[in-house]
Design a protein around this motif. Structure first.
Motif, PDB file in Angstrom:
ATOM      1  N   ASN A  73     -54.021  73.337 -98.773  1.00 32.43           N
ATOM      2  CA  ASN A  73     -53.213  74.367 -98.779  1.00 32.43           C
ATOM      3  C   ASN A  73     -53.449  75.587 -99.096  1.00 32.43           C
ATOM      4  O   ASN A  73     -52.505  76.729 -98.292  1.00 32.43           O
ATOM      5  N   LEU A  74     -54.036  75.941 -99.754  1.00 35.57           N
ATOM      6  CA  LEU A  74     -54.631  77.282-100.226  1.00 35.57           C
ATOM      7  C   LEU A  74     -55.197  77.872 -99.053  1.00 35.57           C
ATOM      8  O   LEU A  74     -55.033  79.004 -98.651  1.00 35.57           O
ATOM      9  N   VAL A  75     -56.244  77.075 -98.215  1.00 33.74           N
ATOM     10  CA  VAL A  75     -56.958  77.824 -97.425  1.00 33.74           C
ATOM     11  C   VAL A  75     -56.031  77.878 -96.036  1.00 33.74           C
ATOM     12  O   VAL A  75     -56.180  79.141 -95.499  1.00 33.74           O
ATOM     13  N   LEU A  76     -54.911  77.044 -95.929  1.00 34.63           N
ATOM     14  CA  LEU A  76     -54.067  77.085 -94.938  1.00 34.63           C
ATOM     15  C   LEU A  76     -53.182  78.356 -94.911  1.00 34.63           C
ATOM     16  O   LEU A  76     -53.007  79.338 -94.081  1.00 34.63           O
ATOM     17  N   ARG A  77     -52.686  78.643 -96.071  1.00 37.38           N
ATOM     18  CA  ARG A  77     -52.035  79.718 -96.602  1.00 37.38           C
ATOM     19  C   ARG A  77     -52.526  80.832 -96.110  1.00 37.38           C
ATOM     20  O   ARG A  77     -51.981  81.771 -95.695  1.00 37.38           O
ATOM     21  N   ALA A  78     -54.085  81.129 -96.596  1.00 36.56           N
ATOM     22  CA  ALA A  78     -54.946  82.197 -96.393  1.00 36.56           C
ATOM     23  C   ALA A  78     -54.870  82.329 -94.828  1.00 36.56           C
ATOM     24  O   ALA A  78     -54.860  83.712 -94.235  1.00 36.56           O
ATOM     25  N   GLN A  79     -55.127  81.447 -94.203  1.00 31.39           N
ATOM     26  CA  GLN A  79     -55.360  81.455 -92.735  1.00 31.39           C
ATOM     27  C   GLN A  79     -54.021  82.098 -92.001  1.00 31.39           C
ATOM     28  O   GLN A  79     -54.210  82.867 -91.043  1.00 31.39           O
ATOM     29  N   MET A  80     -52.985  81.464 -92.522  1.00 32.16           N
ATOM     30  CA  MET A  80     -51.712  81.723 -91.842  1.00 32.16           C
ATOM     31  C   MET A  80     -51.373  83.226 -92.050  1.00 32.16           C
ATOM     32  O   MET A  80     -50.611  83.824 -91.321  1.00 32.16           O
ATOM     33  N   LYS A  81     -51.699  83.870 -93.410  1.00 29.47           N
ATOM     34  CA  LYS A  81     -51.382  85.099 -93.723  1.00 29.47           C
ATOM     35  C   LYS A  81     -52.190  86.018 -92.821  1.00 29.47           C
ATOM     36  O   LYS A  81     -51.573  87.036 -92.449  1.00 29.47           O
ATOM     37  N   ALA A  82     -53.471  85.825 -92.630  1.00 31.33           N
ATOM     38  CA  ALA A  82     -54.649  86.495 -91.543  1.00 31.33           C
ATOM     39  C   ALA A  82     -53.842  86.742 -90.360  1.00 31.33           C
ATOM     40  O   ALA A  82     -53.738  87.585 -89.767  1.00 31.33           O
TER      41      ALA A  82
END
Ligand code: ZN
Ligand code: ZN
Length: 356
Positions: free
Chosen positions: A244-253
């Protein structure tokens, strides 16, 4: 193609060259459309010349438009030298990172009457902005890649080898129009997921493994690149948290990615989220790279690249977190920069897929 050659002429005008020698394969393909394995282009103010050997004369005539096809006799450089002489060129540019020292030496010897002028990444810079033809090819490559992912998820089970998964992925892509895989397919399961470039091995998939699958199709020379991470069985808490952390970072970008923003700022937007959770040191690579006729093009989404994004760039967004001995998570989309934001070309789901 004509527009691309005109863009090259405009780009070298300030260098005062009256001809440009093009020796990098992707660059001559970009400018001329020629897909063979041997060619030199000579682009001057008024003429476009493609030198190739007898094997390719017919193919070159068929694939190109607006190029005079000249048959290579002896070494390619001999024919090139003749053309330079015939046209009376005084200062010719060459691609400084495509010509070897040995070739440069030969050029100097065989082309004594013209000054050789090094050009750095001139055509690569033009290639940063994809035209509509290129965008549809990239879209098609991404589409085949998505289809292949949909196909492969059902095949992933405990006991299946990573190499078997990569083989079936590649077979499927070729059956569905891909020329070849965009790079060595990465299937990194369990602890191997900690290797960001873990090419598929003979390790067998095990219950509880996170599996990083990073792959892409090449369609008519254009590359796709996508990563999904799946889990076999139910994820444990740490697996879920990091996913979920990686996904959150990806969506933010993806949220901040638009024309006018610096590459380094997009990288920061994602990296900051991962760092804030204490995993900054576990995200050891850049956020993404441009893609086109090559799998790694410029600009890159990295802390060191301050290029400002422009519409028509096609770039990956791929944050990851890797823990030694534990494994890794990476989520990667291929993205087109549009006039107002970005369009995601990879459509496979980013929900954590739990395989039974
Ligand atoms: Zn990738
Ligand atoms: Zn990538």
């Amino acid at each position: 193609m004509r527009k691309r050659v005109e863009a090259l002429r405009a780009a070298v005008q300030e260098n005062g060259v009256d001809g440009v020698i093009v020796t990098k394969q992707q660059n001559w393909q970009y400018l001329s459309g020629f897909t063979g394995s041997n060619a030199i282009l000579l682009v001057t103010e008024k003429s476009n010349i493609l030198i190739t050997d007898f094997r390719y004369i017919e193919q070159a005539a068929h694939e190109t438009e607006g190029f005079k096809i000249v048959k290579q006799t002896g070494l390619a450089v001999d024919t090139l030298a003749e053309q330079v002489k015939e046209l009376g060129l005084k200062k010719v540019g060459f691609e400084d990172d495509s010509v070897t020292y040995h070739e440069y030496d030969l050029y100097k010897k065989k082309i004594p009457d013209a000054e050789l002028y090094p050009l750095h990444q001139v055509i690569e810079k033009i290639r940063r902005i994809k035209d509509s033809g290129e965008i549809s090819l990239l879209q098609k490559a991404a589409e085949i890649t998505d289809q292949a992912f949909g196909y492969i998820v059902d095949k992933i089970k405990p006991g299946v080898k990573e190499s078997q998964i990569s083989l079936e992925l590649e077979y499927f892509m070729r059956q569905n129009g891909a020329e070849k895989p965009a790079f060595d397919t990465i299937v990194a399961s369990g602890y191997r997921g900690a290797l960001p470039h873990g090419i598929a091995s003979n390790k067998e998939i095990e219950q509880g493994d996170l599996i990083v699958i990073d792959f892409g199709a090449v369609f008519q020379g254009y590359h796709a690149d996508m990563t999904r991470t799946v889990v076999v069985g139910k994820p444990d808490r740490q697996q879920e948290e990091i996913y979920n952390l990686v996904l959150r970072a990806q969506m933010k970008a993806l949220e901040v990615l638009k024309p006018g923003i610096k590459c380094s700022d997009v990288d920061f937007a994602a990296r900051n989220i991962i760092s804030n959770e204490g995993y900054g040191a576990n995200f050891g690579h850049g956020l993404g790279h441009s893609v086109g006729l090559e799998i790694h093009e410029s600009p890159s989404l990295s802390p060191r690249d301050d290029t400002v994004l422009e519409p028509g760039m096609v770039i990956t967004v791929e944050p990851g977190v890797y823990l030694n001995g534990w494994g890794g998570v990476r989520i990667e989309d291929l993205v087109l920069v549009t006039p107002v934001g970005c369009k995601i070309l990879s459509t496979s789901t980013k929900k954590l897929i739990q395989l039974q």
